[in-house]
Design a protein around this motif. Structure first.
Motif, PDB file in Angstrom:
ATOM      1  N   SER A  31       0.844  -1.191   0.000  1.00  0.00           N
ATOM      2  CA  SER A  31       0.000   0.000   0.000  1.00  0.00           C
ATOM      3  C   SER A  31       0.880   1.242   0.000  1.00  0.00           C
ATOM      4  O   SER A  31       2.109   1.163  -0.011  1.00  0.00           O
ATOM      5  CB  SER A  31      -0.911  -0.002   1.237  1.00  0.00           C
ATOM      6  N   GLU A  32       0.232   2.394   0.071  1.00  0.00           N
ATOM      7  CA  GLU A  32       0.967   3.655   0.084  1.00  0.00           C
ATOM      8  C   GLU A  32       1.773   3.818   1.377  1.00  0.00           C
ATOM      9  O   GLU A  32       2.710   4.599   1.438  1.00  0.00           O
ATOM     10  CB  GLU A  32       0.021   4.848  -0.119  1.00  0.00           C
ATOM     11  N   LYS A  33       1.415   3.084   2.435  1.00  0.00           N
ATOM     12  CA  LYS A  33       2.119   3.165   3.714  1.00  0.00           C
ATOM     13  C   LYS A  33       3.289   2.188   3.814  1.00  0.00           C
ATOM     14  O   LYS A  33       4.025   2.214   4.793  1.00  0.00           O
ATOM     15  CB  LYS A  33       1.151   2.875   4.868  1.00  0.00           C
ATOM     16  N   PHE A  34       3.449   1.336   2.801  1.00  0.00           N
ATOM     17  CA  PHE A  34       4.422   0.245   2.895  1.00  0.00           C
ATOM     18  C   PHE A  34       5.838   0.731   3.239  1.00  0.00           C
ATOM     19  O   PHE A  34       6.447   0.260   4.198  1.00  0.00           O
ATOM     20  CB  PHE A  34       4.467  -0.572   1.600  1.00  0.00           C
ATOM     21  N   ILE A  35       6.375   1.650   2.470  1.00  0.00           N
ATOM     22  CA  ILE A  35       7.761   2.092   2.659  1.00  0.00           C
ATOM     23  C   ILE A  35       7.966   2.694   4.046  1.00  0.00           C
ATOM     24  O   ILE A  35       8.936   2.379   4.736  1.00  0.00           O
ATOM     25  CB  ILE A  35       8.188   3.092   1.562  1.00  0.00           C
ATOM     26  N   LYS A  36       7.036   3.559   4.466  1.00  0.00           N
ATOM     27  CA  LYS A  36       7.156   4.207   5.779  1.00  0.00           C
ATOM     28  C   LYS A  36       7.136   3.172   6.904  1.00  0.00           C
ATOM     29  O   LYS A  36       7.976   3.218   7.811  1.00  0.00           O
ATOM     30  CB  LYS A  36       6.029   5.222   5.973  1.00  0.00           C
ATOM     31  N   VAL A  37       6.205   2.239   6.838  1.00  0.00           N
ATOM     32  CA  VAL A  37       6.098   1.206   7.875  1.00  0.00           C
ATOM     33  C   VAL A  37       7.307   0.286   7.838  1.00  0.00           C
ATOM     34  O   VAL A  37       7.859  -0.085   8.880  1.00  0.00           O
ATOM     35  CB  VAL A  37       4.783   0.405   7.706  1.00  0.00           C
ATOM     36  N   TRP A  38       7.756  -0.069   6.634  1.00  0.00           N
ATOM     37  CA  TRP A  38       8.897  -0.973   6.499  1.00  0.00           C
ATOM     38  C   TRP A  38      10.176  -0.345   7.052  1.00  0.00           C
ATOM     39  O   TRP A  38      10.913  -0.980   7.813  1.00  0.00           O
ATOM     40  CB  TRP A  38       9.086  -1.379   5.039  1.00  0.00           C
ATOM     41  N   VAL A  39      10.448   0.900   6.694  1.00  0.00           N
ATOM     42  CA  VAL A  39      11.670   1.552   7.170  1.00  0.00           C
ATOM     43  C   VAL A  39      11.657   1.691   8.691  1.00  0.00           C
ATOM     44  O   VAL A  39      12.674   1.462   9.353  1.00  0.00           O
ATOM     45  CB  VAL A  39      11.871   2.918   6.471  1.00  0.00           C
ATOM     46  N   LYS A  40      10.504   2.041   9.256  1.00  0.00           N
ATOM     47  CA  LYS A  40      10.405   2.156  10.715  1.00  0.00           C
ATOM     48  C   LYS A  40      10.631   0.799  11.373  1.00  0.00           C
ATOM     49  O   LYS A  40      11.396   0.680  12.342  1.00  0.00           O
ATOM     50  CB  LYS A  40       9.035   2.712  11.115  1.00  0.00           C
ATOM     51  N   SER A  41       9.992  -0.237  10.843  1.00  0.00           N
ATOM     52  CA  SER A  41      10.164  -1.587  11.386  1.00  0.00           C
ATOM     53  C   SER A  41      11.603  -2.062  11.225  1.00  0.00           C
ATOM     54  O   SER A  41      12.157  -2.710  12.117  1.00  0.00           O
ATOM     55  CB  SER A  41       9.221  -2.564  10.687  1.00  0.00           C
ATOM     56  N   TRP A  42      12.200  -1.754  10.085  1.00  0.00           N
ATOM     57  CA  TRP A  42      13.578  -2.151   9.825  1.00  0.00           C
ATOM     58  C   TRP A  42      14.521  -1.488  10.837  1.00  0.00           C
ATOM     59  O   TRP A  42      15.410  -2.129  11.387  1.00  0.00           O
ATOM     60  CB  TRP A  42      13.960  -1.781   8.404  1.00  0.00           C
ATOM     61  N   ALA A  43      14.314  -0.211  11.089  1.00  0.00           N
ATOM     62  CA  ALA A  43      15.180   0.512  12.029  1.00  0.00           C
ATOM     63  C   ALA A  43      15.091  -0.077  13.435  1.00  0.00           C
ATOM     64  O   ALA A  43      16.110  -0.287  14.104  1.00  0.00           O
ATOM     65  CB  ALA A  43      14.810   1.997  12.047  1.00  0.00           C
ATOM     66  N   ILE A  44      13.891  -0.343  13.886  1.00  0.00           N
ATOM     67  CA  ILE A  44      13.705  -0.930  15.220  1.00  0.00           C
ATOM     68  C   ILE A  44      14.337  -2.319  15.277  1.00  0.00           C
ATOM     69  O   ILE A  44      15.062  -2.652  16.226  1.00  0.00           O
ATOM     70  CB  ILE A  44      12.207  -0.991  15.585  1.00  0.00           C
ATOM     71  N   SER A  45      14.092  -3.115  14.258  1.00  0.00           N
ATOM     72  CA  SER A  45      14.646  -4.467  14.213  1.00  0.00           C
ATOM     73  C   SER A  45      16.163  -4.446  14.172  1.00  0.00           C
ATOM     74  O   SER A  45      16.831  -5.279  14.797  1.00  0.00           O
ATOM     75  CB  SER A  45      14.116  -5.214  12.989  1.00  0.00           C
ATOM     76  N   TYR A  46      16.728  -3.502  13.443  1.00  0.00           N
ATOM     77  CA  TYR A  46      18.178  -3.400  13.320  1.00  0.00           C
ATOM     78  C   TYR A  46      18.822  -3.116  14.680  1.00  0.00           C
ATOM     79  O   TYR A  46      19.806  -3.741  15.058  1.00  0.00           O
ATOM     80  CB  TYR A  46      18.533  -2.313  12.311  1.00  0.00           C
ATOM     81  N   VAL A  47      18.236  -2.185  15.420  1.00  0.00           N
ATOM     82  CA  VAL A  47      18.769  -1.828  16.742  1.00  0.00           C
ATOM     83  C   VAL A  47      18.691  -3.024  17.701  1.00  0.00           C
ATOM     84  O   VAL A  47      19.593  -3.233  18.509  1.00  0.00           O
ATOM     85  CB  VAL A  47      18.020  -0.604  17.319  1.00  0.00           C
ATOM     86  N   VAL A  48      17.653  -3.808  17.595  1.00  0.00           N
ATOM     87  CA  VAL A  48      17.503  -4.997  18.438  1.00  0.00           C
ATOM     88  C   VAL A  48      18.456  -6.108  17.991  1.00  0.00           C
ATOM     89  O   VAL A  48      19.011  -6.836  18.816  1.00  0.00           O
ATOM     90  CB  VAL A  48      16.038  -5.494  18.414  1.00  0.00           C
ATOM     91  N   ALA A  49      18.675  -6.229  16.691  1.00  0.00           N
ATOM     92  CA  ALA A  49      19.457  -7.340  16.142  1.00  0.00           C
ATOM     93  C   ALA A  49      20.945  -7.248  16.473  1.00  0.00           C
ATOM     94  O   ALA A  49      21.583  -8.285  16.672  1.00  0.00           O
ATOM     95  CB  ALA A  49      19.270  -7.407  14.633  1.00  0.00           C
ATOM     96  N   ILE A  50      21.504  -6.067  16.530  1.00  0.00           N
ATOM     97  CA  ILE A  50      22.945  -5.923  16.772  1.00  0.00           C
ATOM     98  C   ILE A  50      23.362  -6.601  18.083  1.00  0.00           C
ATOM     99  O   ILE A  50      24.209  -7.496  18.079  1.00  0.00           O
ATOM    100  CB  ILE A  50      23.388  -4.443  16.754  1.00  0.00           C
ATOM    101  N   PRO A  51      22.789  -6.223  19.220  1.00  0.00           N
ATOM    102  CA  PRO A  51      23.202  -6.914  20.453  1.00  0.00           C
ATOM    103  C   PRO A  51      22.808  -8.395  20.454  1.00  0.00           C
ATOM    104  O   PRO A  51      23.533  -9.227  21.006  1.00  0.00           O
ATOM    105  CB  PRO A  51      22.493  -6.150  21.575  1.00  0.00           C
ATOM    106  N   ALA A  52      21.687  -8.707  19.824  1.00  0.00           N
ATOM    107  CA  ALA A  52      21.274 -10.116  19.771  1.00  0.00           C
ATOM    108  C   ALA A  52      22.311 -10.949  19.026  1.00  0.00           C
ATOM    109  O   ALA A  52      22.689 -12.038  19.472  1.00  0.00           O
ATOM    110  CB  ALA A  52      19.909 -10.239  19.109  1.00  0.00           C
ATOM    111  N   ILE A  53      22.791 -10.443  17.894  1.00  0.00           N
ATOM    112  CA  ILE A  53      23.812 -11.166  17.130  1.00  0.00           C
ATOM    113  C   ILE A  53      25.098 -11.285  17.945  1.00  0.00           C
ATOM    114  O   ILE A  53      25.708 -12.360  17.996  1.00  0.00           O
ATOM    115  CB  ILE A  53      24.087 -10.472  15.779  1.00  0.00           C
ATOM    116  N   LEU A  54      25.497 -10.216  18.593  1.00  0.00           N
ATOM    117  CA  LEU A  54      26.737 -10.239  19.365  1.00  0.00           C
ATOM    118  C   LEU A  54      26.652 -11.188  20.561  1.00  0.00           C
ATOM    119  O   LEU A  54      27.654 -11.807  20.937  1.00  0.00           O
ATOM    120  CB  LEU A  54      27.098  -8.829  19.832  1.00  0.00           C
ATOM    121  N   ILE A  55      25.485 -11.316  21.152  1.00  0.00           N
ATOM    122  CA  ILE A  55      25.321 -12.183  22.324  1.00  0.00           C
ATOM    123  C   ILE A  55      25.027 -13.628  21.922  1.00  0.00           C
ATOM    124  O   ILE A  55      25.593 -14.565  22.484  1.00  0.00           O
ATOM    125  CB  ILE A  55      24.202 -11.630  23.237  1.00  0.00           C
TER     126      ILE A  55
END
Length: 74
Positions: A31-55
């Motif tokens: 939909s028209e909201k796809f990019i906005k929602v995806w980028v926001k979700s990606w950013a949150i997931s990225y911040v969570v993934a870094i320590p998860a990968i390291l641990i």
């Protein structure tokens, strides 16, 4: 340690990008909201993934090493 951090940052970019793209496209559709929602979700997931990968990655590697400890190395 620098090598592990670089690996974590690069791995997180790809894995979080792919997984969030798949989840958002299935749940929201393109939909028209796809990019906005995806980028926001990606950013949150990225911040969570870094320590998860390291641990988690060293523990997973140790477990895999344990599982294959009896095999001959080629």
């Amino acid at each position: 340690m620098k090598k592990k951090l670089t690996f974590a940052f690069i791995m997180a970019i790809f894995t979080t990008g792919i997984v969030t793209f798949a989840a958002i496209s299935v749940n929201l559709g393109f939909s028209e909201k796809f990019i906005k929602v995806w980028v926001k979700s990606w950013a949150i997931s990225y911040v969570v993934a870094i320590p998860a990968i390291l641990i988690i990655a060293p523990k997973v590697q140790a477990f895999v090493d344990y599982l294959y400890a009896g095999e001959n190395k080629n």
